[in-house]
Design an enzyme around this catalytic site. Sequence first.
Site, PDB file in Angstrom:
ATOM      1  N   CYS A  73       0.826  -1.315   0.013  1.00 51.77           N
ATOM      2  CA  CYS A  73       0.111   0.007  -0.145  1.00 51.77           C
ATOM      3  C   CYS A  73       0.735   1.160  -0.131  1.00 51.77           C
ATOM      4  O   CYS A  73       0.216   2.520   0.005  1.00 51.77           O
ATOM      5  CB  CYS A  73      -0.939  -0.147   1.318  1.00 51.77           C
ATOM      6  SG  CYS A  73      -2.119  -1.251   1.017  1.00 51.77           S
ATOM      7  N   HIS A 109      -2.976   7.267   2.274  1.00 50.11           N
ATOM      8  CA  HIS A 109      -3.651   6.179   1.578  1.00 50.11           C
ATOM      9  C   HIS A 109      -4.829   5.843   2.677  1.00 50.11           C
ATOM     10  O   HIS A 109      -5.082   5.808   3.737  1.00 50.11           O
ATOM     11  CB  HIS A 109      -2.497   5.101   1.888  1.00 50.11           C
ATOM     12  CG  HIS A 109      -3.307   3.783   2.019  1.00 50.11           C
ATOM     13  ND1 HIS A 109      -3.753   3.062   0.833  1.00 50.11           N
ATOM     14  CD2 HIS A 109      -3.010   2.625   2.754  1.00 50.11           C
ATOM     15  CE1 HIS A 109      -3.750   2.026   1.011  1.00 50.11           C
ATOM     16  NE2 HIS A 109      -3.634   1.431   2.222  1.00 50.11           N
ATOM     17  N   ASN A 166     -10.178   0.217   0.094  1.00 47.09           N
ATOM     18  CA  ASN A 166      -8.795   0.162  -0.144  1.00 47.09           C
ATOM     19  C   ASN A 166      -8.251  -0.078  -1.188  1.00 47.09           C
ATOM     20  O   ASN A 166      -8.373  -1.690  -1.505  1.00 47.09           O
ATOM     21  CB  ASN A 166      -8.194  -0.492   1.429  1.00 47.09           C
ATOM     22  CG  ASN A 166      -6.558  -0.622   1.521  1.00 47.09           C
ATOM     23  OD1 ASN A 166      -6.016  -0.462   0.557  1.00 47.09           O
ATOM     24  ND2 ASN A 166      -6.372  -0.660   2.824  1.00 47.09           N
TER      25      ASN A 166
HETATM   26  O1  UT7 Z   1      -3.740  -0.872   3.509  1.00 42.29           O
HETATM   27  C1  UT7 Z   1      -2.745  -1.579   4.415  1.00 42.29           C
HETATM   28  C2  UT7 Z   1      -2.855  -1.335   5.763  1.00 42.29           C
HETATM   29  N1  UT7 Z   1      -3.987  -1.894   6.125  1.00 42.29           N
HETATM   30  C3  UT7 Z   1      -4.915  -1.414   7.082  1.00 42.29           C
HETATM   31  O2  UT7 Z   1      -4.411  -0.353   7.542  1.00 42.29           O
HETATM   32  C4  UT7 Z   1      -5.938  -2.177   7.771  1.00 42.29           C
HETATM   33  C5  UT7 Z   1      -5.695  -1.918   9.357  1.00 42.29           C
HETATM   34  N2  UT7 Z   1      -6.568  -2.849  10.120  1.00 42.29           N
HETATM   35  C6  UT7 Z   1      -8.179  -2.346  10.018  1.00 42.29           C
HETATM   36  O3  UT7 Z   1      -8.566  -1.583   9.279  1.00 42.29           O
HETATM   37  C7  UT7 Z   1      -9.007  -2.885  11.188  1.00 42.29           C
HETATM   38  O4  UT7 Z   1      -8.039  -3.738  11.941  1.00 42.29           O
HETATM   39  C8  UT7 Z   1     -10.063  -4.039  10.423  1.00 42.29           C
HETATM   40  C9  UT7 Z   1     -10.982  -3.030   9.971  1.00 42.29           C
HETATM   41  C10 UT7 Z   1      -9.119  -5.172   9.398  1.00 42.29           C
HETATM   42  C11 UT7 Z   1     -10.682  -4.840  11.562  1.00 42.29           C
HETATM   43  O5  UT7 Z   1     -11.426  -3.892  12.529  1.00 42.29           O
HETATM   44  P1  UT7 Z   1     -11.207  -3.821  13.976  1.00 42.29           P
HETATM   45  O6  UT7 Z   1     -11.781  -2.946  14.544  1.00 42.29           O
HETATM   46  O7  UT7 Z   1      -9.629  -4.052  14.197  1.00 42.29           O
HETATM   47  O8  UT7 Z   1     -11.849  -5.398  14.291  1.00 42.29           O
HETATM   48  P2  UT7 Z   1     -11.149  -6.808  14.872  1.00 42.29           P
HETATM   49  O9  UT7 Z   1     -10.154  -7.396  13.845  1.00 42.29           O
HETATM   50  O10 UT7 Z   1     -10.515  -6.604  16.235  1.00 42.29           O
HETATM   51  O11 UT7 Z   1     -12.468  -7.659  15.234  1.00 42.29           O
HETATM   52  C12 UT7 Z   1     -13.396  -7.220  16.098  1.00 42.29           C
HETATM   53  C13 UT7 Z   1     -14.492  -8.350  15.773  1.00 42.29           C
HETATM   54  C14 UT7 Z   1     -14.036  -9.671  15.989  1.00 42.29           C
HETATM   55  O12 UT7 Z   1     -14.825 -10.522  16.804  1.00 42.29           O
HETATM   56  P3  UT7 Z   1     -14.797 -10.985  18.327  1.00 42.29           P
HETATM   57  O13 UT7 Z   1     -13.302 -11.666  18.325  1.00 42.29           O
HETATM   58  O14 UT7 Z   1     -14.595  -9.721  19.058  1.00 42.29           O
HETATM   59  O15 UT7 Z   1     -15.923 -11.833  18.689  1.00 42.29           O
HETATM   60  C15 UT7 Z   1     -13.954 -10.215  14.506  1.00 42.29           C
HETATM   61  O16 UT7 Z   1     -14.168 -11.461  14.331  1.00 42.29           O
HETATM   62  O17 UT7 Z   1     -15.293  -8.000  14.691  1.00 42.29           O
HETATM   63  C16 UT7 Z   1     -14.986  -9.418  14.040  1.00 42.29           C
HETATM   64  N3  UT7 Z   1     -14.978  -9.238  12.557  1.00 42.29           N
HETATM   65  C17 UT7 Z   1     -16.125  -8.811  11.699  1.00 42.29           C
HETATM   66  N4  UT7 Z   1     -17.438  -8.834  12.204  1.00 42.29           N
HETATM   67  C18 UT7 Z   1     -18.292  -8.536  11.101  1.00 42.29           C
HETATM   68  C19 UT7 Z   1     -13.929  -8.806  11.896  1.00 42.29           C
HETATM   69  N5  UT7 Z   1     -14.329  -8.672  10.480  1.00 42.29           N
HETATM   70  C20 UT7 Z   1     -15.685  -8.742  10.534  1.00 42.29           C
HETATM   71  C21 UT7 Z   1     -16.582  -8.468   9.608  1.00 42.29           C
HETATM   72  N6  UT7 Z   1     -17.997  -8.361   9.724  1.00 42.29           N
HETATM   73  N7  UT7 Z   1     -16.352  -7.947   8.363  1.00 42.29           N
END
Ligand code: UT7
Length: 337
Positions: free
Chosen positions: A116, A258, A288
């Site tokens: 990215c 980005h 993204n």
């Molecule tokens: O471009 C290159 C660099 N990339 C980035 O900068 C991306 C960086 N990271 C992010 O944008 C975020 O970490 C994400 C959007 C990927 C995830 O968001 P988050 O707030 O960090 O969520 P998480 O991964 O901590 O997950 C929270 C909860 C989990 O459930 P539990 O374990 O709390 O029960 C996940 O399983 O949300 C769940 N979850 C979802 N639920 C519904 C993860 N993805 C989804 C989804 N829909 N799509």
Amino acid sequence: MSPRPGPSAVVAGIGSYVPPNVVTNDDLADRMDTSDEWIRSRTGIAGRHVISPGTATSDLAVEAGWRAIKSADDDRVDAVVLATTTPDQLCPATGPQIAARLGLGHVPAFDVSAVCSGFLYGLATASGLIAAGVAGRVLLLGADAFTTIINPTDRSTAVIFADGAGAVVLRAGEPDEPGAIGPQILGSDGELSGLIEVPAGGSRQRSSGVPAAPGEEYFRMAGRDIYRHAVGRMVASSEDAVRARGWRMEDVDRFGAHQANARILTAVSERLGLPEERCLSNIERVGNTGAASIPLLLSEAAAGGSLLPGHRLLLTAFGGGLSWGATTLVWPEVRSV
Ligand code: UT7
């Protein structure tokens, strides 16, 4: 006596392209355990453009490339640099095919791989070609068909990544003219390379002779960790780039980061003290798009009137590698095609 610096790279044209097929959050929720509400609130994304079967990164890049060349009002190009994580093939590079399809003849053409951060790494590469006198005009493309490496059953990545392309024409010019790329800050941390990876398909897996385990050919991201590193690195490199330019943060009229995740963008701009109205954003409509993200953002902002000639612009990116960077420019008189 230090050697006289070579010419600066100056933005002379810009263009972008997204494939016509739009996938909404509800479309994704039909396929996997997610919801429009979760995706909007956690990422700021409402829809994204996705390629059709049989389409590849070069198809997107060629569309963006000819628009950038048209915008530059001068079809001379001496070199082509493609920033991408999703080349059409593992070998050869995709850049030469783009050059050929754009009718640019036998110019030097190659790919830059910095996920990215690819567009900012490509900007430094293109600036180097110009400063060294290798090329007077460079077509720099950022293009990704990210959905081709996303696991369609992985809800943590499938809701974020999308496809698109953006391109700029850079010409040799003076460091103090509008469009000249300012000091460029770049960095990497390979000790954390496993936080974003496609485990299989490269030389390490292939040399073992053991077929890849199911799912290992797909992109993986440790979202939480990446989130934290992304905010810290984008803030620090932005501060360094502004300082190196001799600006203060309050001098920045537009912030082009980005488009990783709307929450990351808010956290970064708040820590930099940049008000929301100075922050360019199109993540809600395009998601993204990897290396395409920044040129696509700038192209759409210039076309839509939110980025105007004379605006002091700060760019920053963060991605796999880990890799990051930032730079500055004053937006020039260019029309976005
Ligand atoms: O471009 C290159 C660099 N990339 C980035 O900068 C991306 C960086 N990271 C992010 O944008 C975020 O970490 C994400 C959007 C990927 C995830 O968001 P988050 O707030 O960090 O969520 P998480 O991964 O901590 O997950 C929270 C909860 C989990 O459930 P539990 O374990 O709390 O029960 C996940 O399983 O949300 C769940 N979850 C979802 N639920 C519904 C993860 N993805 C989804 C989804 N829909 N799509």
